[in-house]
Design a protein around this motif. Structure first.
Motif, PDB file in Angstrom:
ATOM      1  N   PHE A  70      64.854 -19.163  69.260  1.00 55.91           N
ATOM      2  CA  PHE A  70      64.163 -19.787  68.135  1.00 55.91           C
ATOM      3  C   PHE A  70      64.938 -19.655  66.828  1.00 55.91           C
ATOM      4  O   PHE A  70      65.157 -20.636  66.122  1.00 55.91           O
ATOM      5  CB  PHE A  70      62.773 -19.157  67.989  1.00 55.91           C
ATOM      6  N   PHE A  71      65.375 -18.443  66.521  1.00 56.24           N
ATOM      7  CA  PHE A  71      65.999 -18.214  65.222  1.00 56.24           C
ATOM      8  C   PHE A  71      67.518 -18.398  65.226  1.00 56.24           C
ATOM      9  O   PHE A  71      68.066 -18.969  64.283  1.00 56.24           O
ATOM     10  CB  PHE A  71      65.653 -16.813  64.702  1.00 56.24           C
ATOM     11  N   SER A  72      68.199 -17.947  66.265  1.00 55.18           N
ATOM     12  CA  SER A  72      69.664 -18.049  66.280  1.00 55.18           C
ATOM     13  C   SER A  72      70.156 -19.361  66.884  1.00 55.18           C
ATOM     14  O   SER A  72      70.888 -20.108  66.243  1.00 55.18           O
ATOM     15  CB  SER A  72      70.270 -16.867  67.045  1.00 55.18           C
ATOM     16  N   SER A  73      69.757 -19.628  68.115  1.00 54.83           N
ATOM     17  CA  SER A  73      70.253 -20.830  68.797  1.00 54.83           C
ATOM     18  C   SER A  73      69.775 -22.116  68.133  1.00 54.83           C
ATOM     19  O   SER A  73      70.557 -23.029  67.910  1.00 54.83           O
ATOM     20  CB  SER A  73      69.809 -20.836  70.260  1.00 54.83           C
ATOM     21  N   LYS A  74      68.480 -22.186  67.826  1.00 54.85           N
ATOM     22  CA  LYS A  74      67.914 -23.409  67.248  1.00 54.85           C
ATOM     23  C   LYS A  74      67.851 -23.370  65.724  1.00 54.85           C
ATOM     24  O   LYS A  74      67.652 -24.399  65.090  1.00 54.85           O
ATOM     25  CB  LYS A  74      66.521 -23.691  67.828  1.00 54.85           C
ATOM     26  N   GLY A  75      68.006 -22.208  65.141  1.00 56.11           N
ATOM     27  CA  GLY A  75      68.131 -22.102  63.688  1.00 56.11           C
ATOM     28  C   GLY A  75      66.869 -22.354  62.877  1.00 56.11           C
ATOM     29  O   GLY A  75      66.941 -22.798  61.736  1.00 56.11           O
ATOM     30  N   PHE A  76      65.700 -22.078  63.442  1.00 51.14           N
ATOM     31  CA  PHE A  76      64.465 -22.240  62.670  1.00 51.14           C
ATOM     32  C   PHE A  76      64.415 -21.207  61.549  1.00 51.14           C
ATOM     33  O   PHE A  76      64.705 -20.031  61.773  1.00 51.14           O
ATOM     34  CB  PHE A  76      63.239 -22.096  63.570  1.00 51.14           C
ATOM     35  N   THR A  77      64.077 -21.669  60.350  1.00 50.30           N
ATOM     36  CA  THR A  77      63.986 -20.779  59.196  1.00 50.30           C
ATOM     37  C   THR A  77      62.767 -21.148  58.345  1.00 50.30           C
ATOM     38  O   THR A  77      62.414 -22.323  58.235  1.00 50.30           O
ATOM     39  CB  THR A  77      65.235 -20.878  58.293  1.00 50.30           C
ATOM     40  N   PRO A  78      62.162 -20.148  57.738  1.00 53.70           N
ATOM     41  CA  PRO A  78      61.020 -20.439  56.853  1.00 53.70           C
ATOM     42  C   PRO A  78      61.499 -21.012  55.523  1.00 53.70           C
ATOM     43  O   PRO A  78      62.590 -20.688  55.049  1.00 53.70           O
ATOM     44  CB  PRO A  78      60.354 -19.081  56.658  1.00 53.70           C
ATOM     45  N   LEU A  79      60.683 -21.876  54.966  1.00 56.40           N
ATOM     46  CA  LEU A  79      60.969 -22.398  53.628  1.00 56.40           C
ATOM     47  C   LEU A  79      60.611 -21.332  52.606  1.00 56.40           C
ATOM     48  O   LEU A  79      59.589 -20.658  52.729  1.00 56.40           O
ATOM     49  CB  LEU A  79      60.149 -23.658  53.360  1.00 56.40           C
ATOM     50  N   SER A  80      61.446 -21.193  51.597  1.00 52.84           N
ATOM     51  CA  SER A  80      61.197 -20.152  50.604  1.00 52.84           C
ATOM     52  C   SER A  80      60.296 -20.628  49.473  1.00 52.84           C
ATOM     53  O   SER A  80      59.544 -19.853  48.905  1.00 52.84           O
ATOM     54  CB  SER A  80      62.518 -19.630  50.046  1.00 52.84           C
ATOM     55  N   ALA A  81      60.359 -21.886  49.135  1.00 45.67           N
ATOM     56  CA  ALA A  81      59.544 -22.411  48.035  1.00 45.67           C
ATOM     57  C   ALA A  81      58.221 -22.944  48.581  1.00 45.67           C
ATOM     58  O   ALA A  81      58.063 -23.147  49.777  1.00 45.67           O
ATOM     59  CB  ALA A  81      60.299 -23.528  47.323  1.00 45.67           C
ATOM     60  N   LYS A  82      57.281 -23.177  47.673  1.00 48.47           N
ATOM     61  CA  LYS A  82      56.020 -23.781  48.101  1.00 48.47           C
ATOM     62  C   LYS A  82      56.308 -25.201  48.562  1.00 48.47           C
ATOM     63  O   LYS A  82      56.738 -26.042  47.778  1.00 48.47           O
ATOM     64  CB  LYS A  82      55.008 -23.788  46.957  1.00 48.47           C
ATOM     65  N   PRO A  83      56.067 -25.457  49.842  1.00 45.19           N
ATOM     66  CA  PRO A  83      56.439 -26.769  50.369  1.00 45.19           C
ATOM     67  C   PRO A  83      55.436 -27.870  50.028  1.00 45.19           C
ATOM     68  O   PRO A  83      54.267 -27.615  49.782  1.00 45.19           O
ATOM     69  CB  PRO A  83      56.464 -26.535  51.878  1.00 45.19           C
ATOM     70  N   LYS A  84      55.948 -29.096  50.045  1.00 44.46           N
ATOM     71  CA  LYS A  84      55.095 -30.264  49.904  1.00 44.46           C
ATOM     72  C   LYS A  84      54.339 -30.457  51.214  1.00 44.46           C
ATOM     73  O   LYS A  84      54.718 -29.910  52.254  1.00 44.46           O
ATOM     74  CB  LYS A  84      55.945 -31.506  49.622  1.00 44.46           C
ATOM     75  N   LEU A  85      53.314 -31.276  51.186  1.00 42.42           N
ATOM     76  CA  LEU A  85      52.464 -31.483  52.357  1.00 42.42           C
ATOM     77  C   LEU A  85      53.247 -31.904  53.593  1.00 42.42           C
ATOM     78  O   LEU A  85      53.017 -31.383  54.684  1.00 42.42           O
ATOM     79  CB  LEU A  85      51.380 -32.524  52.053  1.00 42.42           C
ATOM     80  N   ASP A  86      54.199 -32.810  53.460  1.00 43.59           N
ATOM     81  CA  ASP A  86      54.910 -33.289  54.652  1.00 43.59           C
ATOM     82  C   ASP A  86      55.713 -32.195  55.340  1.00 43.59           C
ATOM     83  O   ASP A  86      56.010 -32.283  56.521  1.00 43.59           O
ATOM     84  CB  ASP A  86      55.800 -34.490  54.319  1.00 43.59           C
ATOM     85  N   ARG A  87      56.048 -31.135  54.619  1.00 42.81           N
ATOM     86  CA  ARG A  87      56.790 -30.018  55.208  1.00 42.81           C
ATOM     87  C   ARG A  87      55.903 -29.189  56.138  1.00 42.81           C
ATOM     88  O   ARG A  87      56.393 -28.393  56.915  1.00 42.81           O
ATOM     89  CB  ARG A  87      57.377 -29.099  54.135  1.00 42.81           C
ATOM     90  N   PHE A  88      54.579 -29.368  56.046  1.00 43.59           N
ATOM     91  CA  PHE A  88      53.639 -28.675  56.919  1.00 43.59           C
ATOM     92  C   PHE A  88      53.446 -29.408  58.244  1.00 43.59           C
ATOM     93  O   PHE A  88      52.795 -28.896  59.137  1.00 43.59           O
ATOM     94  CB  PHE A  88      52.269 -28.521  56.236  1.00 43.59           C
ATOM     95  N   LEU A  89      53.990 -30.596  58.351  1.00 43.03           N
ATOM     96  CA  LEU A  89      53.786 -31.398  59.542  1.00 43.03           C
ATOM     97  C   LEU A  89      54.780 -31.007  60.627  1.00 43.03           C
ATOM     98  O   LEU A  89      55.979 -30.850  60.376  1.00 43.03           O
ATOM     99  CB  LEU A  89      53.910 -32.877  59.208  1.00 43.03           C
ATOM    100  N   LEU A  90      54.266 -30.857  61.841  1.00 35.60           N
ATOM    101  CA  LEU A  90      55.097 -30.419  62.954  1.00 35.60           C
ATOM    102  C   LEU A  90      56.334 -31.291  63.169  1.00 35.60           C
ATOM    103  O   LEU A  90      57.417 -30.749  63.414  1.00 35.60           O
ATOM    104  CB  LEU A  90      54.262 -30.331  64.237  1.00 35.60           C
ATOM    105  N   PRO A  91      56.247 -32.611  63.076  1.00 40.37           N
ATOM    106  CA  PRO A  91      57.467 -33.414  63.268  1.00 40.37           C
ATOM    107  C   PRO A  91      58.577 -33.043  62.283  1.00 40.37           C
ATOM    108  O   PRO A  91      59.748 -32.969  62.665  1.00 40.37           O
ATOM    109  CB  PRO A  91      56.996 -34.856  63.036  1.00 40.37           C
ATOM    110  N   TYR A  92      58.200 -32.797  61.036  1.00 35.65           N
ATOM    111  CA  TYR A  92      59.199 -32.402  60.045  1.00 35.65           C
ATOM    112  C   TYR A  92      59.854 -31.081  60.452  1.00 35.65           C
ATOM    113  O   TYR A  92      61.075 -30.916  60.386  1.00 35.65           O
ATOM    114  CB  TYR A  92      58.573 -32.280  58.651  1.00 35.65           C
ATOM    115  N   VAL A  93      59.033 -30.135  60.862  1.00 33.18           N
ATOM    116  CA  VAL A  93      59.546 -28.813  61.243  1.00 33.18           C
ATOM    117  C   VAL A  93      60.487 -28.925  62.436  1.00 33.18           C
ATOM    118  O   VAL A  93      61.550 -28.301  62.457  1.00 33.18           O
ATOM    119  CB  VAL A  93      58.378 -27.845  61.537  1.00 33.18           C
ATOM    120  N   LEU A  94      60.125 -29.734  63.418  1.00 34.18           N
ATOM    121  CA  LEU A  94      60.983 -29.902  64.592  1.00 34.18           C
ATOM    122  C   LEU A  94      62.305 -30.579  64.245  1.00 34.18           C
ATOM    123  O   LEU A  94      63.345 -30.240  64.812  1.00 34.18           O
ATOM    124  CB  LEU A  94      60.250 -30.698  65.672  1.00 34.18           C
ATOM    125  N   LEU A  95      62.276 -31.526  63.325  1.00 36.26           N
ATOM    126  CA  LEU A  95      63.504 -32.227  62.934  1.00 36.26           C
ATOM    127  C   LEU A  95      64.400 -31.387  62.033  1.00 36.26           C
ATOM    128  O   LEU A  95      65.613 -31.351  62.202  1.00 36.26           O
ATOM    129  CB  LEU A  95      63.163 -33.537  62.224  1.00 36.26           C
TER     130      LEU A  95
END
Length: 135
Positions: A70-95
């Protein structure tokens, strides 16, 4: 002491949860097609499953594989700033491989379930702690 809302996922099917998150994303922004989002999730789950297939692994080993994937191979990282609504959507996170901690956590838990891992989330004042529950 303030009260915080809690999301409890007890015996929720991961595919159902991902489907619902995909549908919600489509309701908010019709560009995100639920079938495409679900396929992206299924692809991730299949890639993860291949890493454990045919191996006799205990829950600690499977959890380590999941974290690395999850974190190393695929590089998922949390957003540090308060995200806009579209950043909460699963498609955005997957992309983008980034998103709010809460959405990353839901995705992580769904992927954990593909490895037959049950994860308990413990919230402390400054951190979320994940605990693997042995069956």
């Amino acid at each position: 002491m303030g009260r915080h809302p809690h999301l409890v996922l007890i015996n929720t099917d991961s595919d159902y949860l991902v489907s619902e998150l995909s549908r919600i994303a489509h309701d908010i922004n019709s560009v995100w097609l639920p079938s495409q989002t679900f396929k992206k999730y299924q692809s991730l789950a299949a890639q993860l499953h291949l890493q454990t297939q045919g191996r006799d692994l205990d829950s600690a080993d499977r959890f380590e594989i999941l974290k690395t994937f999850f974190f190393s191979s695929k590089g998922f990282t949390p957003l540090s700033a308060k995200p806009k609504l579209d950043r909460f959507l699963l498609p955005y996170v997957l992309l983008s491989r980034s998103g709010p901690t809460e959405i990353l956590l839901l995705l992580f838990i769904c992927l954990a379930r593909t490895l037959d891992l049950q994860i308990q989330v413990i919230r402390s004042p400054r951190r979320l702690i994940l605990k693997v529950i042995d069956k």
